[in-house]
Scaffold this active site. Sequence first.
Site, PDB file in Angstrom:
ATOM      1  N   HIS A  73       1.348  -5.371   0.488  1.00 50.27           N
ATOM      2  CA  HIS A  73       1.200  -6.313  -0.622  1.00 50.27           C
ATOM      3  C   HIS A  73       2.560  -6.856  -1.028  1.00 50.27           C
ATOM      4  O   HIS A  73       3.568  -6.127  -1.014  1.00 50.27           O
ATOM      5  CB  HIS A  73       0.508  -5.655  -1.816  1.00 50.27           C
ATOM      6  CG  HIS A  73       1.235  -4.479  -2.403  1.00 50.27           C
ATOM      7  ND1 HIS A  73       2.128  -4.583  -3.435  1.00 50.27           N
ATOM      8  CD2 HIS A  73       1.199  -3.156  -2.100  1.00 50.27           C
ATOM      9  CE1 HIS A  73       2.609  -3.395  -3.755  1.00 50.27           C
ATOM     10  NE2 HIS A  73       2.065  -2.496  -2.952  1.00 50.27           N
ATOM     11  N   ASP A  75       2.748  -8.462  -4.074  1.00 49.92           N
ATOM     12  CA  ASP A  75       2.808  -8.463  -5.541  1.00 49.92           C
ATOM     13  C   ASP A  75       3.551  -7.215  -6.013  1.00 49.92           C
ATOM     14  O   ASP A  75       3.631  -6.206  -5.298  1.00 49.92           O
ATOM     15  CB  ASP A  75       1.408  -8.559  -6.177  1.00 49.92           C
ATOM     16  CG  ASP A  75       0.502  -7.384  -5.834  1.00 49.92           C
ATOM     17  OD1 ASP A  75       0.552  -6.909  -4.684  1.00 49.92           O
ATOM     18  OD2 ASP A  75      -0.260  -6.937  -6.717  1.00 49.92           O
ATOM     19  N   ASP A 106       8.376  -0.630  -3.277  1.00 49.17           N
ATOM     20  CA  ASP A 106       6.900  -0.763  -3.409  1.00 49.17           C
ATOM     21  C   ASP A 106       6.534  -2.228  -3.544  1.00 49.17           C
ATOM     22  O   ASP A 106       6.433  -2.726  -4.659  1.00 49.17           O
ATOM     23  CB  ASP A 106       6.407   0.041  -4.602  1.00 49.17           C
ATOM     24  CG  ASP A 106       4.895   0.015  -4.717  1.00 49.17           C
ATOM     25  OD1 ASP A 106       4.226  -0.459  -3.788  1.00 49.17           O
ATOM     26  OD2 ASP A 106       4.382   0.461  -5.757  1.00 49.17           O
ATOM     27  N   GLU A 140      -2.573  -5.927  -5.123  1.00 50.92           N
ATOM     28  CA  GLU A 140      -2.690  -4.476  -4.969  1.00 50.92           C
ATOM     29  C   GLU A 140      -2.384  -3.780  -6.277  1.00 50.92           C
ATOM     30  O   GLU A 140      -3.018  -2.793  -6.632  1.00 50.92           O
ATOM     31  CB  GLU A 140      -1.731  -3.978  -3.875  1.00 50.92           C
ATOM     32  CG  GLU A 140      -2.121  -2.622  -3.300  1.00 50.92           C
ATOM     33  CD  GLU A 140      -1.562  -1.441  -4.078  1.00 50.92           C
ATOM     34  OE1 GLU A 140      -2.095  -0.341  -3.946  1.00 50.92           O
ATOM     35  OE2 GLU A 140      -0.592  -1.616  -4.835  1.00 50.92           O
ATOM     36  N   GLU A 141      -1.416  -4.323  -7.009  1.00 50.22           N
ATOM     37  CA  GLU A 141      -0.992  -3.682  -8.260  1.00 50.22           C
ATOM     38  C   GLU A 141      -1.868  -4.108  -9.436  1.00 50.22           C
ATOM     39  O   GLU A 141      -1.726  -3.589 -10.535  1.00 50.22           O
ATOM     40  CB  GLU A 141       0.479  -4.017  -8.552  1.00 50.22           C
ATOM     41  CG  GLU A 141       1.453  -3.657  -7.428  1.00 50.22           C
ATOM     42  CD  GLU A 141       1.746  -2.160  -7.326  1.00 50.22           C
ATOM     43  OE1 GLU A 141       1.023  -1.369  -7.962  1.00 50.22           O
ATOM     44  OE2 GLU A 141       2.686  -1.799  -6.610  1.00 50.22           O
ATOM     45  N   GLU A 169       3.139   1.304   2.584  1.00 51.49           N
ATOM     46  CA  GLU A 169       3.467   1.782   1.231  1.00 51.49           C
ATOM     47  C   GLU A 169       4.501   2.912   1.312  1.00 51.49           C
ATOM     48  O   GLU A 169       4.555   3.634   2.306  1.00 51.49           O
ATOM     49  CB  GLU A 169       2.211   2.352   0.554  1.00 51.49           C
ATOM     50  CG  GLU A 169       1.151   1.323   0.201  1.00 51.49           C
ATOM     51  CD  GLU A 169       1.415   0.602  -1.110  1.00 51.49           C
ATOM     52  OE1 GLU A 169       2.507   0.793  -1.704  1.00 51.49           O
ATOM     53  OE2 GLU A 169       0.545  -0.161  -1.534  1.00 51.49           O
ATOM     54  N   HIS A 366       7.986   1.388  -9.324  1.00 51.31           N
ATOM     55  CA  HIS A 366       7.478   1.049 -10.660  1.00 51.31           C
ATOM     56  C   HIS A 366       8.502   1.323 -11.773  1.00 51.31           C
ATOM     57  O   HIS A 366       8.201   1.116 -12.947  1.00 51.31           O
ATOM     58  CB  HIS A 366       6.163   1.779 -10.979  1.00 51.31           C
ATOM     59  CG  HIS A 366       5.014   1.369 -10.098  1.00 51.31           C
ATOM     60  ND1 HIS A 366       3.694   1.502 -10.479  1.00 51.31           N
ATOM     61  CD2 HIS A 366       4.981   0.819  -8.867  1.00 51.31           C
ATOM     62  CE1 HIS A 366       2.908   1.064  -9.504  1.00 51.31           C
ATOM     63  NE2 HIS A 366       3.668   0.644  -8.516  1.00 51.31           N
TER      64      HIS A 366
END
Length: 397
Positions: A73, A75, A106, A140-141, A169, A366
């Site tokens: 991903h 995003d 990520d 995805e997030e 990932e 994150h």
Amino acid sequence: MFPTDPISNLSALIRCPSVTPAEGGALSALEGMLAPLGFTLDRVMAREAGTPDIENLYARLGTEGPHLMFAGHTDVVPVGDEAAWTHPPFSAVIAGGEMHGRGAVDMKGGIACFVAAVARHIEKHGRPKGSISFLITGDEEGPAINGTIKLLEWAAQKGERWDACLVGEPTNPDNLGDMIKIGRRGSLSGRITVHGVQGHAAYPHLADNPVRGILQLTQALMDPPFDTGTENFQPSNLEVTTIDVGNAAVNVIPAKASAAFNIRFNDRWTAESLKAEIVARLGRAGKDGALRPGRDPVRYDIVWNERPSHVFLTRNNALIDSLSGAVEAVTGRRPKLSTTGGTSDARFIKDYCPVVEFGLVGQTMHMVDERVAVADLDTLTEIYETFIARWFGHAAA
Ligand SMILES: [Zn+2]
């Protein structure tokens, strides 16, 4: 022109502020890397009422089998307090041997490395004898409704079939080479509401306190343990995540109480068998709990989260051996084959082909100051390149 350098690939991707649901230029940047390699590009817009429209990308090189998919991903999660970042989150500054930016690990970093690995493979050996595709979502997030699920359906409908998938990932707890994920636990959530009778705290016999009932029921969910683990999985675990009464008056027995729980379960269970076990436990606890002597059974209802994640375990030696062999060849370390951690989009892909996951070290994902060691980008690219060569060797044999 060839995107063989993961560092410049990643810095181009980080500079795109693609916080879910915004595309932010990230898919366009990726298309700009894949086009010169000969990939056919399809931008797929997914829509569903009540959710933001999402742009996704499917790119394929080659028309023959065997067919290897890389999934990920572009995003990223929000930056949080931007002032707290040492370097601006979308600037891709390199300092102290690390590249800083939201998505560095990520998982724009994984994408940047896989692109570089494919480019290097083509440069050295020409196009692989088979096909490579990128399945890249922008959701995805976020709610994950307009992402991988819809993109897979779209691709399968137009006849795409895959033999194996690598999800990029972050999977390594401390060092590159620690861990490959070969499956994931399932996840199931629900909420129980106990219905009582409101009344005066001094006259409990005229009321029915639902707090007593909710404690009996939640106790039964937490004890005894569901299992002791299986060959490839940790023990299943249930956490009661909230108990809600919302009663502001100390002299009033409330009318209802509710509690929510989430269970991460292993391959001893399915979502269905686990629901049945939970219903049976609640039924027993509602009847003979110690907190409500002489009372009728607890009156309660249970609402399940609509979309449980199913447990899965990949058993595909060509895929697992190619990847763990590549990790060992490059890093000198044998990676642990693990099923720990949360869910990922691999849970959707496993319905189409065998899937494993391997990416960067996940420590700063994150977080404020998300960053990746530049040396890790080189190493991961080497691992991916070795994996590609080995997998096509295995799959063609
Ligand atoms: Zn991710």
